[in-house]
Design a protein around this motif. Sequence first.
Motif, short mmCIF file in Angstrom:
data_model
loop_
_atom_site.label_atom_id
_atom_site.label_comp_id
_atom_site.label_asym_id
_atom_site.label_seq_id
_atom_site.Cartn_x
_atom_site.Cartn_y
_atom_site.Cartn_z
N UNK A 115 4.24 28.20 -14.14
CA UNK A 115 5.01 29.19 -13.40
C UNK A 115 5.84 28.49 -12.34
N UNK A 116 6.99 29.07 -12.01
CA UNK A 116 7.82 28.54 -10.93
C UNK A 116 8.59 29.69 -10.30
N UNK A 117 9.14 29.43 -9.10
CA UNK A 117 9.80 30.48 -8.32
C UNK A 117 11.13 29.98 -7.80
N UNK A 118 12.16 30.81 -7.93
CA UNK A 118 13.47 30.55 -7.33
C UNK A 118 13.81 31.74 -6.45
N UNK A 119 14.17 31.47 -5.19
CA UNK A 119 14.43 32.54 -4.23
C UNK A 119 15.78 33.19 -4.49
#
Length: 589
Positions: free
Chosen positions: A240-244
């Motif tokens: 999983x990864x997150x981009x604002x």
Amino acid sequence: MRGMPSGEWDMSIRLVVLFLAAATMICPGQIRVGVGKRVVTPDPLLPVSGGIGPGYPAEKKLGDLYARAMVLQRGETRVGFVAVDFLGFPSVLGDRVRRLVPEIPGDHLLIGASHTHSAPDCYGFPDEFGKPGCDMDYLDRVCRLAAEAVHEALEGLAPARLKVATGEARGQIAFNYYADELYDPRCSVIQAVGEGDEVIGTLVNYAIHPEVLGPKQGVVSPDVMGPLWERIEAETGGMAMFMNGALGGMVTADVRGEDGRHRQTWEECQRIGDLLGREALRIVNEAPFQEDPMLRCHTRRVSFPVENAALKQIIQLSPLNHPMGEDGRVTTQMNLVELGDARILTIPGEALPNIGYYLKRKLGGEQQLLFGLTNDAFGYLLTKVDWNSFERYAYITRTCLGEMTGEILMEEALAMVRQIDAEEEAWLSVSSSSSLLDEEVPGPWLGIGWQDLDALELSALPAPGVRVLDLAPDGPAEKAGVRAGDVVTHWNGEKVKGTAAALWDRVADLKLNEKVTLSILRKGKTHAIDVRVTDRTDYAWKAWRPDLPDFAPEFDVEGLFDDSAAELEEIKRQFEALEADLDDGEDGE
């Protein structure tokens, strides 16, 4: 075969190409996806930064900081998304990572910061004595580890099916500290699933300040991102990864208790991160797989004036050697990625929610994603009407490059959208409109693909202009002497409006055999070129498949078919079956 009449031979070749082309549309290039990650937590721990000024000493960690990468490939096109757990990640550091990953074009590697307020300084903010607070050895290590994560993703590239989904994230996750409801509740998710139905990776895009803990608690932490990864990875097995997103002014984690107090605890990090992870999975689980998803990455260089004295001083004092021109401007890149039915726009800072809403509305595509703090981290991005206009925005004004930052951002983003739309219209005009599937439809045609110029290029011209992006081989414009890269400033003696869309409208109004005089700029000189409007169907064959050679009747094709009559009948039968399948599909819709 040699004795076949030219008319029958021409039809046979066309049937072959039609069948092959239709088969290509049904069996497109396979999307391949790989993921990778590396822990970048400092050991020993370093002070953490929540903004301009000296950092705060850290005594413990709650979760690890990461560099996480997702690489997508279709054909020869590769695009990489990298998420790092810092307040911001300036382009000078991003460029170090890009130099370590020559397998991906530098402008196709998009590096964004999560904006956690519990990580070491990556800017080089000076303290009251002018001493920068960043650790250069640590930042070098972070860049190497981020490159390793990308290489892991490249090594793991595998065929994948793709989902892109957008929906409202429900529950107590975020709010706007300045005005409760002024934030974007939409959450977008990109998920890659392998051929064995295993999830390769899930990327979550949502606008929020991950500052539940904040810098003053002496903790190194990814904040809400840590529990978000844990939830998604536990349920899917993939990374999983997150981009604002557009998190400015001030879209923050909703830690308000019933008593009105803010609960800045690790338990709140876990609650919000876990909730956002579950909402992201709900949104993407309900989405269908993308059919034949495209993958294109567009780049635009953008320049901003630095009018803020404090930020100018930070840039000048930082040991990172941030580049700033003699004119007091900083330059960065913006990207627009077309992925399936979605368009992803990168923003080099923290855009206010109203800017985010506006850009999504204008972005085009079926779904719109904004990757904030990506490719650069220039602080807050305000519109000119908000900048320094009222007390509530005093702080974000002090951390914004200048009054026109948001205006330049929006104009450059929309110019990129117009350019892409014009390029796609150009492609349609020389391919789909000229398709041999519908040869009887005539239309005026110059054989030119147009491209908008950016603001800097336009400012350097004596008059507005539009660039010639490409030309149909042996089309009317190329035969007349127009060249790719020419800038058209006048059309039949009238100034052009400076947009590709305006020129497409002019082309549509032309009559067959009409003459058009184009005034062009080429290497500093002006030329007038007359182009005769032709029927695009006259050029359909080469415009549709310019990579194919001309097939003259005397072309030696002996051996192309083992049994010419039987082969042609079989191709004809398969093509008729294909047309029937396509017709059935349309009826089913």
